[in-house]
Each structure stands twice: as C-alpha cells, then as structure tokens.
Scaffold this motif. Sequence first.
Motif, PDB file in Angstrom:
ATOM      1  N   VAL A 166     -11.375  69.779  16.859  1.00 49.14           N
ATOM      2  CA  VAL A 166     -11.114  68.981  15.665  1.00 49.14           C
ATOM      3  C   VAL A 166     -11.943  67.708  15.681  1.00 49.14           C
ATOM      4  O   VAL A 166     -12.414  67.241  14.653  1.00 49.14           O
ATOM      5  CB  VAL A 166      -9.608  68.654  15.556  1.00 49.14           C
ATOM      6  N   VAL A 167     -12.116  67.109  16.869  1.00 46.29           N
ATOM      7  CA  VAL A 167     -12.946  65.909  16.985  1.00 46.29           C
ATOM      8  C   VAL A 167     -14.366  66.256  16.547  1.00 46.29           C
ATOM      9  O   VAL A 167     -14.959  67.216  17.040  1.00 46.29           O
ATOM     10  CB  VAL A 167     -12.967  65.397  18.433  1.00 46.29           C
ATOM     11  N   PRO A 168     -14.928  65.516  15.605  1.00 51.56           N
ATOM     12  CA  PRO A 168     -16.277  65.828  15.102  1.00 51.56           C
ATOM     13  C   PRO A 168     -17.319  65.895  16.221  1.00 51.56           C
ATOM     14  O   PRO A 168     -17.230  65.194  17.216  1.00 51.56           O
ATOM     15  CB  PRO A 168     -16.558  64.668  14.135  1.00 51.56           C
ATOM     16  N   SER A 169     -18.311  66.747  16.022  1.00 56.39           N
ATOM     17  CA  SER A 169     -19.288  67.038  17.066  1.00 56.39           C
ATOM     18  C   SER A 169     -20.062  65.798  17.499  1.00 56.39           C
ATOM     19  O   SER A 169     -20.449  65.677  18.665  1.00 56.39           O
ATOM     20  CB  SER A 169     -20.261  68.123  16.592  1.00 56.39           C
ATOM     21  N   VAL A 170     -20.289  64.861  16.574  1.00 54.02           N
ATOM     22  CA  VAL A 170     -21.031  63.645  16.932  1.00 54.02           C
ATOM     23  C   VAL A 170     -20.305  62.907  18.057  1.00 54.02           C
ATOM     24  O   VAL A 170     -20.919  62.467  19.033  1.00 54.02           O
ATOM     25  CB  VAL A 170     -21.193  62.724  15.702  1.00 54.02           C
ATOM     26  N   ILE A 171     -18.990  62.770  17.916  1.00 51.76           N
ATOM     27  CA  ILE A 171     -18.201  62.079  18.927  1.00 51.76           C
ATOM     28  C   ILE A 171     -18.063  62.935  20.179  1.00 51.76           C
ATOM     29  O   ILE A 171     -18.135  62.419  21.299  1.00 51.76           O
ATOM     30  CB  ILE A 171     -16.812  61.709  18.371  1.00 51.76           C
ATOM     31  N   ARG A 172     -17.866  64.248  20.010  1.00 48.44           N
ATOM     32  CA  ARG A 172     -17.747  65.131  21.180  1.00 48.44           C
ATOM     33  C   ARG A 172     -18.983  65.039  22.050  1.00 48.44           C
ATOM     34  O   ARG A 172     -18.886  64.966  23.283  1.00 48.44           O
ATOM     35  CB  ARG A 172     -17.544  66.587  20.733  1.00 48.44           C
ATOM     36  N   SER A 183     -10.559  61.255  31.789  1.00 53.64           N
ATOM     37  CA  SER A 183     -10.923  60.275  30.764  1.00 53.64           C
ATOM     38  C   SER A 183     -11.463  60.968  29.519  1.00 53.64           C
ATOM     39  O   SER A 183     -11.128  60.591  28.389  1.00 53.64           O
ATOM     40  CB  SER A 183     -11.976  59.310  31.309  1.00 53.64           C
ATOM     41  N   ARG A 184     -12.279  61.992  29.733  1.00 54.81           N
ATOM     42  CA  ARG A 184     -12.867  62.719  28.604  1.00 54.81           C
ATOM     43  C   ARG A 184     -11.775  63.402  27.771  1.00 54.81           C
ATOM     44  O   ARG A 184     -11.756  63.304  26.541  1.00 54.81           O
ATOM     45  CB  ARG A 184     -13.862  63.750  29.129  1.00 54.81           C
ATOM     46  N   SER A 185     -10.840  64.062  28.449  1.00 55.68           N
ATOM     47  CA  SER A 185      -9.763  64.756  27.750  1.00 55.68           C
ATOM     48  C   SER A 185      -8.870  63.778  27.008  1.00 55.68           C
ATOM     49  O   SER A 185      -8.455  64.038  25.866  1.00 55.68           O
ATOM     50  CB  SER A 185      -8.932  65.572  28.748  1.00 55.68           C
ATOM     51  N   MET A 186      -8.589  62.631  27.643  1.00 55.85           N
ATOM     52  CA  MET A 186      -7.729  61.629  27.002  1.00 55.85           C
ATOM     53  C   MET A 186      -8.331  61.135  25.697  1.00 55.85           C
ATOM     54  O   MET A 186      -7.647  61.036  24.672  1.00 55.85           O
ATOM     55  CB  MET A 186      -7.508  60.433  27.930  1.00 55.85           C
ATOM     56  N   LEU A 187      -9.616  60.838  25.711  1.00 61.96           N
ATOM     57  CA  LEU A 187     -10.254  60.291  24.520  1.00 61.96           C
ATOM     58  C   LEU A 187     -10.357  61.328  23.404  1.00 61.96           C
ATOM     59  O   LEU A 187     -10.144  61.017  22.228  1.00 61.96           O
ATOM     60  CB  LEU A 187     -11.636  59.754  24.871  1.00 61.96           C
TER      61      LEU A 187
END
Length: 604
Positions: free
Chosen positions: A98-104, A115-119
């Motif tokens: 769901v998180v847009p690819s730019v942010i992923r 940390s990655r999973s939390m964000l």
Amino acid sequence: MNAVQSIQNISVRCNRVTPRCGNCEAAGAECVYSPRKPRAKKQGLLLEILDRLKRLEEQVGLENAPETEDNGDDSMSISSVGAEAAQAISLDEDPAQVVPSVIRDIVNRIKDEGSRSMLLSNVFCHLRHVGSCFFENNRCIKAITSAVSEIEPIHSTQSIEPLGDAIVPKDLAKKIIESKCLPPFTALDDLISFPEHYASHQFPGFEFPLEKSFLSSIPDLIEIPHVQLDCASQIIYYSVLLRGIVLELEAHPRRGSILRYLYLKCVALSDEWMKNIQDTPVDFLAASLMTSTALEGCNTDLAWKAFSHTCRISKALGYFSVDETPSEGDNQISSPAGTPLHEAEIDRNRKRFGFWHILRTDCLFRKSFGKPTLIPAGSWKVHFPDPTINGVDDESSRFIQIHFLISMRLGLIVRKYLDWITGGPNPDPVSHDAIIDNYIDEVQSILSDWDTASLLRTATNHIDVWLCIDVLIGSYEILIVLYLSKKCDSGHALPCQAVDLARKSLKTFQSLLGSTSHAFWGISPISMYQLLPFFVLCLDFIGNPDHENLDEDLVSVSWVGDYVEMVAEGRVELKPVIIIINAMVTACKQAKMDRLARSVATGE
C-alpha cells in the motif's frame, strides 16, 4: 419496535431456474423468492445495521450537556468550499505494498529490518491517502531521504537492561495492579483491558479471567527460580504494568527505559505464547493486551498477529454467534430501571458488547494500517447489546455507553466505506463524489447529534476524557480520509476541508494533553490518530503557496515532534519515528524561511 434485533439470514433460491425454481416446480409449491442482488444486499445489511443502531440511540436517549455558545474553535462545522484530492485506493492490501513505491524504494535503503518494517507499516502507510501530492513535492521527498540516511546507521538492539524484573519496583507493580483508573490505549481495550476500569464506573462490561490476588502475587513469584509462569499470564502482567507506567500521574525518572523493558518482555514472550495459544478467556485477554502493547511499540505487524488471534479465539468462545439461535424473549433485553437482567442475558450482553468493539477494531486496522478484514460479511450473528449490560443505568457509566453508541456508528460507516472502496468504486467522478459526500454527511450528523465537543467539556475524569477523545479525534481522521478520497480532476492540491480538519485535530489533541496533569498517554494515540493529520498539514504547509496560519500551524507540527520525543525517550526502537517526524518539521521551518526571504526580496 425494539431497536435491538438480530440480522436475519436472507433466504435464497434452491436453484437458479426461472421464473420458478426447479424444486418448487416439481413439488407444485409456490415460489416466492426474489432474484438476488449480492452487492445491494451487502450494502443493505450495513444500512439496516446503522438504522437499528440509530434507533438504539433514540431508545437510550441523547442526554447531552446544555447548549453552549459557539466560541469558533470548538465548532464542528466544516468548510463547504469545493476542492479535489487524490483518488482513493484499496485499503485491503499488504501495507508494504500500500505504501507508494517512491517511499518504499527510499525506506528499503534501511538495513535494519525492524526499522524498515515499522516505517512501512506504521508511519508511511498513512501517506497512501494523499496520493501523488506528497511524492511529487521535492522538498517532502528530500526530507524523507535525509531522514532515512540518518536512520540507516541505527541498529536497535533488542537487549534488555541487566536489572531483571527488579527494573519495576514491586511496590510500583502492585500499585498499578490495584489501580482502578486505567483508560484504554485502543478501541479494543475498551473491551477487555483491565476490569477495574469499569468497576470504578459501576459498569459490569467484562469479567477478568485472572484473580487480582494472583496478578498481585506475580511480582513475588517471578523472584522464585523454581516457579515458571505461563506465557499468557506473563504477557497480561507485563502489559498491565506498561499501561500503568504510561498513565502514572507521577512520572518515574526512568520511565522510557521501563517502558522499553516491559515492551521487549512481551515481544520476547510472544513467539512461545503463539505456539501454545489456546481458545481460552486467558489467551483472549493476552491477545487483546498484546495488541495494544505492540501498538505502543509501533510494532503493527505484531499487533496484527495478536489481533488475528483475538478474532479467532473470540469466535471460538462464541462472540460471533451470540444470537445464532435466539431463545424465547431474546429480543426483549431491557428491564425496568433498577431491575438486573437475568445472568445468562448479562453474559450474552457482555459478549455482544465485546464483539462490536472487535468489529470496530477490525475497521481501525483496515483504515489506519491498510490491513485486510478479519471479519467478512456474514461471518457473525450478533444483536446490539443493552449499553448498560445489566439493565441498570448508572450515571457513572454514561460516557462508556455514549462512547459505545458513537464509536459503533462511526465504525459501521468506516466499514461501509472500506467495503465500497474494496469492491471497486464507481469510476464516474460525479457519482463517486456523491457517495463520498453521503458518508461525510453521516459522520457530520453523528458529531452534530452528540455535540461531541461539548460532551468533552463535561467529562470529569481521565477515563471519560479519553473516551471522548477517541470518538472526536477519530471522527476528524475519518473525515480527512473521506475528503482525500474524492476524485482529482487536475492539479495536486489537498482539499481545504482536509487541511482544516488536520489543523483542528492537532490543535485539539495538543490542548487536551497540554491542559492535564496526565499528559503522558504514550505514542499509540499519535500513530493511530495524528500521523495522517500531521502529514496533511505538513504537506500543505510545504507545497501550498497560499497556505495560511503559518505560525499557528508550525507550532502544531512542532508540538507533535516534541511530544513524540518525550514519549520515546529511552525507547531506542522508536528512534526512526522521531527522525521522520523531525525531518518533516524541519522541512516546514525551511519552507517558512523561504517564503519570508521571497517576501523580503519582492517587498511584499
């Protein structure tokens, strides 16, 4: 008509032969079934539920506080100025997707998996609501990229301080267990958290499956080497302590370290507990408290696993089928004032009350964290409960009853919206926005009917304040989501209504936490209710040259940063959240400086 009725099963044809079904034709029987319309029926059931809940409200009565003058700041009206926003996307997806690819792509640079999973699942999942507005703003992307580069070298260890269980003094632990005023972290905790919360309000909502004497003895038992406590009991114990530390009036000098210790204790116990989990009331309580404890650690993945166990166990314990085979007189659950209901009916009311809060929590996970539903349509048959549970309407439980009625109406509207989005909304912008406007009107009518802002001013204790905040701030967030769900014809501007609501939400939360001695409520209220308003206000502050109230809004977003730093002190695992929020605050400050510089240069 009694407002509390069951949702009846819908009869269907024995086969699909028309105009008369084949079996009726062969038997010479009259065929009276109408053609099925699956989507219409599904929506019809939710509309019927909302209608019945509305009648239940009328049965209970809206005993709101006397009318007060409108001071402007507490007004519940929303600007009617039209504005477009990003197209809504399905929420029933894996949050990482769901998180847009730019942010992923940016977040994937972080080496630490935790940390990655939390964000991705706790912070950036909220950005799906703003569409391309955020991701086409260079200043926003630069802020996130800079924050991620700062997070990269952080490796949050999961080690526990070498103080053992003595890190929580026994006298403090016993004081927390004996406490009678532990308000909830989440909607689910309204349901089954600590029963003394309800005992202090004369509310017989839930029975605690562990004796208080046993819970009070755990601080002594854990010091005995040969005593081994089961994982479920330990999770309940450490979760109760974590809640108590968060809500302790007098802050402990090492509060952050204690909270981290208690959280990590529950995390360490979770794997073994889940391997041996059973369908018992104790495991039901452990799963529910583990849900809120994980959310307080911004661990949405663990919270989701715990909640899935909550749903499964509650179904096994009969919460989903309380009224599957109604007995005689089951529709009449009210009794004359002062006359307790039959004990069996009280127990069914407890389960009904519990189920509806579980259903609402399912909606919260879907809306806030992009999780799929665990309670599909048709998987339950439950009446609405008598909000008093036992038929005795005690004034001290008034806010609990009101909270139930408001939160259920809001929850069902959210569920209706989520089901509609998941099923593929009408591509026509006009009809799409018309449906969204209907949802907005429904939420606005709730705020108007109950006058929630005035209701909040009448609360006299911390528990009632929390219950009011849950529905008031929750309503703001639902409205922001709805306004952001409207079709976008051109440009990437955020709707002014969403920005106004974001401003109001942050200011309301800030004023409440700033005006009470009990100002430390942990980080979960921020992650569940304030991250979306925070991002919306920051984005408009940074990207909208016509943004007004610069000084006022900068104070609000800066307060979020200050509050998160305060609650996360000593909790290393929350460091990435602090860094991201501070990066956005810094970007807002820079945007203001740039505008001031342009104003000086142009002589404006």
